[in-house]
Motif scaffolding. Structure first.
Motif, short mmCIF file in Angstrom:
data_model
loop_
_atom_site.label_atom_id
_atom_site.label_comp_id
_atom_site.label_asym_id
_atom_site.label_seq_id
_atom_site.Cartn_x
_atom_site.Cartn_y
_atom_site.Cartn_z
N ILE A 1 -6.10 8.65 9.90
CA ILE A 1 -5.75 7.84 8.70
C ILE A 1 -7.03 7.21 8.07
CG2 ILE A 1 -5.12 5.66 9.75
CD1 ILE A 1 -2.75 5.70 7.55
N ARG A 2 -8.14 6.76 8.99
CA ARG A 2 -9.12 5.99 8.34
C ARG A 2 -10.05 7.37 7.62
NH1 ARG A 2 -8.42 4.10 13.61
NH2 ARG A 2 -10.08 5.62 14.36
N VAL B 1 2.68 14.69 5.20
CA VAL B 1 3.60 14.78 6.37
C VAL B 1 4.87 15.37 6.22
CG1 VAL B 1 4.60 13.16 7.95
CG2 VAL B 1 2.40 12.71 7.37
N ALA B 2 5.34 14.93 4.91
CA ALA B 2 6.66 15.44 4.51
C ALA B 2 6.61 17.06 4.52
CB ALA B 2 7.10 14.91 3.53
N SER B 3 5.54 17.53 4.11
CA SER B 3 5.50 18.98 3.72
C SER B 3 5.09 19.57 4.76
CB SER B 3 4.61 19.38 2.54
OG SER B 3 3.17 18.82 3.06
N ARG C 1 2.13 13.83 12.72
CA ARG C 1 1.70 12.49 13.48
C ARG C 1 1.74 12.63 15.02
NH1 ARG C 1 3.92 8.13 15.84
NH2 ARG C 1 3.05 6.02 15.27
N VAL C 2 0.62 12.58 15.73
CA VAL C 2 0.32 12.57 16.89
C VAL C 2 0.45 11.18 17.68
CG1 VAL C 2 -1.03 13.33 18.91
CG2 VAL C 2 -1.14 14.69 16.86
N HIS C 3 -0.14 10.36 17.18
CA HIS C 3 -0.19 8.71 17.47
C HIS C 3 -0.29 8.18 16.01
CE1 HIS C 3 -0.86 9.36 21.63
NE2 HIS C 3 -1.78 10.10 21.46
N GLY D 1 -1.69 21.08 10.17
CA GLY D 1 -1.27 22.18 10.17
C GLY D 1 -0.17 22.46 11.23
N HIS D 2 -0.40 21.95 12.51
CA HIS D 2 0.51 22.36 13.59
C HIS D 2 0.40 21.52 14.80
CE1 HIS D 2 -2.77 23.65 16.07
NE2 HIS D 2 -3.33 24.25 14.99
#
Length: 302
Positions: free
Chosen positions: A24-25, A41-43, A48-50, A57-58
């Motif tokens: 995110i930084r 994220v919605a698309s 999100r991993v952490h 993409g995956h």
């Protein structure tokens, strides 16, 4: 449109350097705000991993990507350490779902990430497979804080076999870390070092060496060739005695037993005695194992 394409290209370039990950930084640094990140994220363009770490993409992440994600989730100064670092250096296998990360700042462990706060020097830092990681020397020292001394020895042997050992770096790291549990384990490994360790291929062969050395038996050849056809675990050539250490996991099946029997028959026809020892026997009764070997050696002495 050009600005949008440039931003997407920048995301792809960062992810390519980071096993498909971005933080995110980094996204904020590229000019994305919280709403823009949420839309991605919605698309499904970000996953999100952490907290604060996304896969682009995956979510089909490699082990290296998962280790790096844990490091990125802690801080910019964090390093993979302990068991996770040993796996990255390929000196110890692990199937643990937990990740060990060390940082200089004050951070709390979270979920699957175990965080350690340590004072780290420049020589404690390294980069391997694109992952910030403790140096090999620091990894060997820290590993003993969380695993048994025997596993530290096994990791040291694997590092030596991979030609990774730098004794100057290890000595300096031991001096910096003082008298921690891990440092004590590593000092003991160095004190009792046996050059034959490097010839082993498994912890079972190391345990066999330990048992025979403790019993005062003559030193065997480890992983020795016979007739350029058979590679055996331990060989006392003068007595023509072979000792094979069998893991029940791999040898206690019918096909393996048949193969072992055929192999033993051929070796015996060549004039060798063959003694098979199980991993359970060696672990539970190393003295009794050594006595069995001693008896066979005495019986076959010239």
């Amino acid at each position: 449109m050009r600005v949008k394409l440039a931003a997407e290209r920048a995301i792809a370039e960062i992810a390519a350097r980071q096993h498909g990950l971005i933080t995110i930084r980094q996204l904020l640094g590229l000019g994305f705000d919280d709403a823009a990140i949420a839309r991605r994220v919605a698309s499904g363009r970000l996953h999100r991993v952490h907290r604060g770490v996304y896969a682009v993409g995956h979510l089909a992440l490699t082990p290296s990507a998962r280790r790096l994600a844990a490091v990125l989730a802690v801080s910019d100064q964090a390093l993979a350490s302990h068991i996770t670092a040993a796996a990255i250096w390929e000196i110890r296998l692990t199937s643990s779902p937990r990740f060990h990360v060390t940082t200089t700042g004050r951070q709390r462990s979270r979920g699957a990430i175990r965080v350690y706060e340590r004072a780290l020097q420049a020589d404690d830092r390294s980069l391997r497979d694109g992952i910030p990681v403790t140096s090999l020397a620091r990894t060997l020292v820290d590993l003993g804080d969380v695993v048994a001394a025997s596993q530290v020895r096994n990791a040291f042997v694997r590092a030596e076999q991979h030609r990774l050992i730098d004794m100057t770096a290890i000595a300096a790291c031991l001096q910096r870390t003082g008298r921690t549990r891990g440092a004590t384990h590593l000092r003991e490994v160095l004190r009792v070092y046996d050059p034959r360790w490097e010839q082993t291929r498994s912890s079972l062969e190391l345990a066999l060496l330990d048992a025979t050395t403790a019993a005062g038996l003559p030193a065997p050849e480890i992983n020795a060739w016979i007739e350029d056809r058979f590679l055996v675990d331990a060989l006392w050539r003068s007595q023509r005695l072979i000792v094979e250490v069998d893991s029940r996991r791999y040898h206690d099946i019918s096909s393996a037993r048949r193969n072992d029997a055929r192999r033993d028959h051929t070796l015996k026809s060549l004039g060798y005695g063959v003694l098979r020892v199980t991993d359970e026997e060696l672990a539970a009764r190393p003295e009794a194992t050594a006595r069995r070997i001693s008896h066979k050696l005495n019986a076959r002495s010239p």
